[in-house]
Scaffold this motif. Structure first.
Motif, short mmCIF file in Angstrom:
data_model
loop_
_atom_site.label_atom_id
_atom_site.label_comp_id
_atom_site.label_asym_id
_atom_site.label_seq_id
_atom_site.Cartn_x
_atom_site.Cartn_y
_atom_site.Cartn_z
N GLU A 55 -24.88 31.46 27.73
CA GLU A 55 -23.88 32.30 27.08
C GLU A 55 -24.34 33.76 27.00
OE1 GLU A 55 -21.51 32.81 22.81
OE2 GLU A 55 -22.41 30.87 23.36
N ARG A 59 -22.24 36.87 28.42
CA ARG A 59 -21.78 37.92 27.52
C ARG A 59 -22.28 39.29 27.99
NH1 ARG A 59 -19.10 37.78 23.02
NH2 ARG A 59 -19.32 35.52 22.88
N PRO A 72 -7.14 40.73 26.18
CA PRO A 72 -8.25 40.12 25.45
C PRO A 72 -9.05 39.15 26.32
CG PRO A 72 -6.18 39.12 24.80
CD PRO A 72 -5.83 40.30 25.66
N THR A 74 -12.12 36.10 25.91
CA THR A 74 -12.91 35.27 24.99
C THR A 74 -13.96 34.51 25.77
OG1 THR A 74 -11.36 33.42 25.17
CG2 THR A 74 -10.99 34.99 23.37
N ASN A 76 -16.35 31.14 25.07
CA ASN A 76 -16.61 30.03 24.14
C ASN A 76 -15.87 30.23 22.81
OD1 ASN A 76 -18.20 28.78 26.00
ND2 ASN A 76 -20.15 29.38 25.09
N GLY A 77 -14.63 30.71 22.93
CA GLY A 77 -13.80 30.87 21.76
C GLY A 77 -14.01 32.14 20.97
N LYS A 78 -14.99 32.96 21.39
CA LYS A 78 -15.28 34.21 20.68
C LYS A 78 -14.73 35.40 21.47
CE LYS A 78 -19.61 32.40 18.75
NZ LYS A 78 -21.09 32.58 18.69
N ALA A 79 -14.00 36.27 20.77
CA ALA A 79 -13.43 37.45 21.44
C ALA A 79 -14.54 38.42 21.84
CB ALA A 79 -12.44 38.14 20.52
N LEU A 80 -14.33 39.04 22.99
CA LEU A 80 -15.33 39.99 23.49
C LEU A 80 -15.35 41.28 22.68
CD1 LEU A 80 -17.41 40.59 25.72
CD2 LEU A 80 -15.55 41.54 27.08
#
Length: 477
Positions: A55, A59, A72, A74, A76-80
């Motif tokens: 990850e 990222r 947008p 994401t 793993n479910g997290k917004a960049l």
């Protein structure tokens, strides 16, 4: 090891498509089972690239290439957390605080920039971006990549050398243009008419900004000059068109502690000569010029010699180093020792002969002249041929070292109005050895004052000075 794509068009009743390739020149394409609009890309990693399953690595890549995407993202479910870049805003809507925050985001380790240029062009090509002029500590590396290139807000490269000339590599920031042609790998930018126009436009915007800076905030411009100077001079030397735009931005400090352009100097002097010095320190010769109200420019940058040679062709004027010649302005004809003796020789000629013999000038290839200077304080001047000095300066600039071994014509001018010269001439009849030592000492001091002495000769000169002082003390005892 393999890439697979499944995609479904937005068009109604369009069939979904499957595509697969293992990196060779062939690929598979056919119908897919996807039912909803969109695209799924699947990468199959080989054993050498499993780091891309981490990850943190993903990222890092997303932050590098997709920080300014218009939709947008994401992981793993997290917004960049991608935001619209500042260059998308209208320049009139941007505040200084926003520019500084944007700069710190791009270059977090840098000090705040001197100024910036917001680019917003729609014709004849599309270009947006913000370029900052950094505090460079009076140096910069043209090979350093500091301008980020984007295409439709997607990061492409940090290498803009094909877009911008070398001298603009001092700038930092980002430019975004959909009109820059890219090949498949994006690692090489194809140079075409759009790229050339883009480069010319950016150069013009920079010079326009500097012109506004000088016109509206002259004191701040002068304060920032040590940071701007090298960039501006290199740009002028590399690009004739840049000179035409920037010639009035090139300023010099003069002997009156004021700042001026070369054109303004020529207007004041009403001559075709500009006198300058490469030394940061004043000297008796410098003061003599000042006493005669001759303006002097300080040209102390390492590239000033090359720049001066370029400017001479543009200004139709000659730059003269104050220690390269002895102009008539510095002489006082009324005190000239021109009375002839029975042998038809003037006193000045006899002094010159004595000095020439004492220095063994013919063997050392030193020309000796005796002249009546306007000031009595200066015993002698050492003049160095301007053209030969420029060649030596060029070698020093390109090879990184100064060589005193290069032939440089030297002219030793003694001042017949000076008491020391007159005393040496009289002492020659009584104490020729001491007078000879004093003459050679005076020449060595002139070399030292001109920074023309090899360090290996310094011990000899210091010992010689002590010996002369001892002899003079014994004569006066």
């Amino acid at each position: 090891s393999k890439v697979e794509i499944e995609t479904q068009s937005y068009l109604p009743d369009a069939a979904s498509v499957f595509w697969s390739c293992d990196g060779t020149s062939s690929y598979e394409i056919g119908p897919a089972s996807r039912k909803t609009r969109g695209t799924q890309i699947t990468l199959y990693l080989d054993d050498q690239n499993l780091e891309y399953l981490e990850e943190s690595k993903l990222r890092e890549l997303l932050n590098r290439y997709c920080s300014f995407m218009p939709f947008p993202i994401t992981l793993n479910g997290k917004a960049l957390g991608n935001n619209p870049p500042l260059w998308m805003k209208n320049p009139t809507e941007c505040e200084e605080k926003e520019y500084l925050e944007f700069y710190r985001k791009l270059f977090p380790m840098d000090a705040d920039p001197l100024f910036w240029v917001h680019l917003n062009v729609d014709y004849p090509f599309h270009l947006k971006g913000i370029l900052f002029f950094p505090k460079t500590q009076r140096r910069f590396d043209q090979n350093e990549n500091t301008i980020k290139l984007f295409c439709n807000r997607v990061f492409v490269s940090e290498n803009c050398k094909e877009i911008l000339p070398d001298y603009l590599m001092v700038l930092r920031g980002a430019i975004d243009s959909p009109d820059i042609p890219l090949n498949v790998s994006r690692s090489y930018l194809q140079v075409d008419q759009n790229v050339r126009q883009l480069s010319s436009h950016i150069t013009k915007k920079i010079t326009d900004k500097l012109s506004t800076f000088l016109r509206n905030e002259k004191e701040k411009y002068i304060e920032a000059w040590p940071e701007i100077e090298l960039f501006l001079k290199l740009a002028i030397l590399q690009d004739d068109k840049f000179y035409e735009r920037a010639k009035d931005l090139l300023i010099w400090k003069n002997s009156e502690d004021a700042w001026t352009t070369a054109s303004e100097y020529l207007e004041r002097s009403k001559e075709k000569s500009i006198y300058y010095t490469t030394s940061t320190h004043t000297s008796p010769l410098f003061n003599l010029y000042k006493e005669k109200n001759i303006e002097i420019l300080f040209a102390t940058s390492p590239i000033d010699t090359a720049l001066i040679q370029f400017l001479e062709s543009k200004l139709s004027a000659s730059f003269k180093r104050i220690d390269g010649d002895c102009p008539s302005h510095l002489l006082d004809p009324s005190k000239e020792k021109s009375l002839l003796d029975a042998d038809g020789k003037s006193e000045a000629a006899k002094i010159a002969d004595w000095i020439r013999t004492a220095l063994n000038a013919q063997e050392q290839e030193i020309e000796v002249e005796a002249k009546s200077l306007a000031s009595e304080k200066l015993p002698a001047l050492l003049m160095l041929d301007e053209n030969q000095r420029r060649m030596r300066d060029y070698v020093a600039l390109t090879q990184g070292k100064t060589s005193f071994a290069m032939p440089t014509k030297k002219t030793f001018i003694v001042n017949t109005n000076n008491k020391l010269i007159q005393a040496i001439a009289k002492l020659g009849a009584k104490e020729p050895e001491t007078a000879t030592q004093m003459t050679r000492s005076l020449y060595d001091l002139s070399l030292l004052g001109q920074r023309e002495m090899e360090m290996s000769d310094l011990d000899r000169v210091l010992s010689q000075q002590t010996e002369i002082l001892e002899k003079l003390a014994s004569l006066l005892a």
